[in-house]
Design an enzyme around this catalytic site. Structure first.
Site, mmCIF file in Angstrom:
data_model
loop_
_atom_site.group_PDB
_atom_site.id
_atom_site.type_symbol
_atom_site.label_atom_id
_atom_site.label_comp_id
_atom_site.label_asym_id
_atom_site.label_seq_id
_atom_site.Cartn_x
_atom_site.Cartn_y
_atom_site.Cartn_z
ATOM 1 N N TRP A 1 0.697 -1.226 -0.101
ATOM 2 C CA TRP A 1 -0.101 -0.014 0.089
ATOM 3 C C TRP A 1 0.898 1.344 0.102
ATOM 4 O O TRP A 1 0.697 2.317 -0.790
ATOM 5 C CB TRP A 1 -0.838 -0.075 1.136
ATOM 6 C CG TRP A 1 -1.939 -1.049 1.165
ATOM 7 C CD1 TRP A 1 -2.170 -2.214 2.050
ATOM 8 C CD2 TRP A 1 -3.029 -1.420 0.119
ATOM 9 N NE1 TRP A 1 -3.219 -3.052 1.754
ATOM 10 C CE2 TRP A 1 -3.808 -2.292 0.354
ATOM 11 C CE3 TRP A 1 -3.291 -0.698 -0.874
ATOM 12 C CZ2 TRP A 1 -4.619 -3.060 -0.218
ATOM 13 C CZ3 TRP A 1 -4.352 -1.003 -1.916
ATOM 14 C CH2 TRP A 1 -5.095 -2.377 -1.386
ATOM 15 N N LYS B 1 -12.063 -1.626 7.240
ATOM 16 C CA LYS B 1 -11.605 -2.722 8.135
ATOM 17 C C LYS B 1 -11.734 -2.417 9.448
ATOM 18 O O LYS B 1 -12.256 -3.595 10.256
ATOM 19 C CB LYS B 1 -9.930 -2.753 7.796
ATOM 20 C CG LYS B 1 -9.581 -3.419 6.554
ATOM 21 C CD LYS B 1 -8.635 -2.393 5.726
ATOM 22 C CE LYS B 1 -8.422 -3.161 4.391
ATOM 23 N NZ LYS B 1 -7.781 -2.347 3.429
ATOM 24 N N ASP C 1 -1.672 6.638 6.335
ATOM 25 C CA ASP C 1 -2.859 5.744 5.825
ATOM 26 C C ASP C 1 -2.908 4.747 6.948
ATOM 27 O O ASP C 1 -2.138 3.850 7.200
ATOM 28 C CB ASP C 1 -2.084 5.002 4.624
ATOM 29 C CG ASP C 1 -3.199 4.144 4.126
ATOM 30 O OD1 ASP C 1 -4.126 3.542 4.834
ATOM 31 O OD2 ASP C 1 -2.792 3.129 3.107
HETATM 32 C C1 LIG Z 1 -7.206 -1.977 2.212
HETATM 33 C C2 LIG Z 1 -6.125 -0.722 2.283
HETATM 34 C C3 LIG Z 1 -6.018 0.131 1.417
HETATM 35 C C4 LIG Z 1 -6.994 0.270 0.192
HETATM 36 O O1 LIG Z 1 -8.135 0.774 0.418
HETATM 37 P P1 LIG Z 1 -9.569 0.942 -0.409
HETATM 38 O O2 LIG Z 1 -10.212 1.778 0.468
HETATM 39 O O3 LIG Z 1 -9.632 -0.299 -1.100
HETATM 40 O O4 LIG Z 1 -8.934 1.928 -1.590
HETATM 41 C C5 LIG Z 1 -5.032 1.084 1.488
HETATM 42 N N1 LIG Z 1 -4.206 1.319 2.489
HETATM 43 C C6 LIG Z 1 -4.376 0.193 3.378
HETATM 44 C C7 LIG Z 1 -3.199 0.084 4.436
HETATM 45 C C8 LIG Z 1 -5.218 -0.892 3.205
HETATM 46 O O5 LIG Z 1 -5.312 -1.938 4.245
#
Ligand SMILES: *Cc1c(COP(=O)(O)O)cnc(C)c1O
Length: 360
Positions: free
Chosen positions: A103, A197, A173
């Site tokens: 990511w 999540k 993030d």
């Molecule tokens: C799942 C995830 C993403 C992607 O998220 P989307 O909402 O599908 O764009 C980005 N960064 C991390 C750390 C993730 O776990």
């Protein structure tokens, strides 16, 4: 009702059952309004009250100061990979990225479209199985971006990266560990997280951002891609993801009922400990992440034999343990045990692992 099974999915992931039950009632009629939550106008009083409570609870749980905006956006965490550099990076400036997984690599790749990027550290040499100790920052980056929890590789920062250059702000993030532990918002310029999540359903992204940064941001991106558009309109410039915001609000209530972020941390530490303690002493399974970098959210493990891993996942699936197959870049297994994942499910998994090991 169909029996619910243990859902170890990495995302969308398990939600608190009490939240789902309340949402089920309100799908037909939000309170006594006679109109379901998905059918309410986002400008009407009932939904405005939901959004206001969602924001208020979010602020209360994380202790978000008034000079930060709380935004409910769309496009997932992935759109934030672009929006962050679009709003803050210019062609002549540099942004630093801590590269600790897929990511963060994706986030860095997007930033390249808008300015210079510098990889301040990377754990790619060991397939992202650890969090690097330090980082070599560029001279004067606009911001430093990191991924607090690496969903795919099962690693997590214990605390915020230190020593970031003066004048640079921290961007995080936090998609896969937001609100899983207390957070000091003041250390950050901007935090973003896809909800699916730890916070709610897919389709809504939480952004917490310092207001002065929003104001200073670039005015060249399309209107919908500027943070100021959403900050100035309290996330209602266009139709927001109303159901997602509603569900997130219910999840915030649930977090508060369970001791807030401190309560979440205690619960998450206890859950992860049960699993890691078992893996430590197992002679069949082992955790893939270095012990000082292990995630409390995503526990990745292998037997070392791909065929046996596959056999395990298949047998687990048949026994009611879903979503345990690891990401293809790590292989093996991954148990995602976010905030809402019940402690009893972790106990059940450990018993299943023990039984599987004993039968080999
Ligand atoms: C799942 C995830 C993403 C992607 O998220 P989307 O909402 O599908 O764009 C980005 N960064 C991390 C750390 C993730 O776990």
């Amino acid at each position: 009702m169909t029996r619910r099974i243990w859902n170890f999915s990495a995302g969308p992931a398990v939600l608190p059952e009490s939240v789902l039950e309340e949402a089920r009632e309100n799908l037909l009629s939000l309170g006594t309004t006679g109109i379901g939550i998905c059918e309410h106008s986002h400008r009407g009083k009932p939904f405005m009250a939901v959004a206001a409570e969602g924001e208020a609870l979010c602020r209360e749980l994380a202790g978000i100061p008034d000079d930060y905006a709380v935004l409910f956006l769309q496009g997932g965490a992935s759109l934030q990979f672009s929006m962050v550099p679009m709003n803050f990076l210019t062609p002549e400036r540099t942004a630093d990225y801590l590269v600790t997984g897929m990511w963060s690599e994706k986030a860095l790749k997007e930033a390249k479209l808008f300015g210079k990027v510098h990889s301040a550290c990377s754990s790619k040499d060991q397939n992202f199985s650890y969090i690097p100790e330090g980082a070599a920052y560029s001279d004067s980056p606009v911001y430093v971006h990191f991924t607090s929890n690496n969903t795919i590789f099962g690693t997590q920062f214990r605390s915020e990266p230190v020593g970031i250059p003066n004048d640079a702000f921290l961007v995080c993030d936090a998609s896969s560990d937001i609100f899983s532990r207390p957070i000091d918002i003041r250390k950050y310029g901007l935090i973003y997280a896809g909800a699916q999540k730890n916070l709610g359903p897919s389709g809504v992204t939480l952004v917490i951002v310092r207001k002065d940064l929003v104001e200073a941001g670039s005015k060249s991106p399309a209107t919908m891609l500027q943070y100021r558009t959403h900050a100035e309109n309290e996330s209602m410039y266009n139709t927001p993801p109303t159901f997602g915001i509603y569900l997130m609000m219910l999840v915030f209530r649930w977090i508060r009922q369970h001791g807030g972020l401190q309560g979440m941390e205690t619960r998450n530490q206890a859950k992860a400990k049960v699993l890691y303690d078992y893996l430590e002493q197992s002679s069949l399974f082992r955790a893939t992440a270095r012990s000082d970098s292990r995630s409390l959210m995503n526990v990745t493990f292998v037997t070392g034999d791909e065929e046996r891993d596959n056999a395990f996942v298949k047998k687990a699936e048949a026994a009611g343990f879903s979503g345990l197959k690891g990401h293809r870049s790590v292989g093996g297994m991954r148990a995602s045990i976010y905030n809402a994942f019940p402690p009893a499910g972790v106990e059940a998994l450990v018993q299943f692992l023990k039984d599987f090991e004993a039968a080999v």
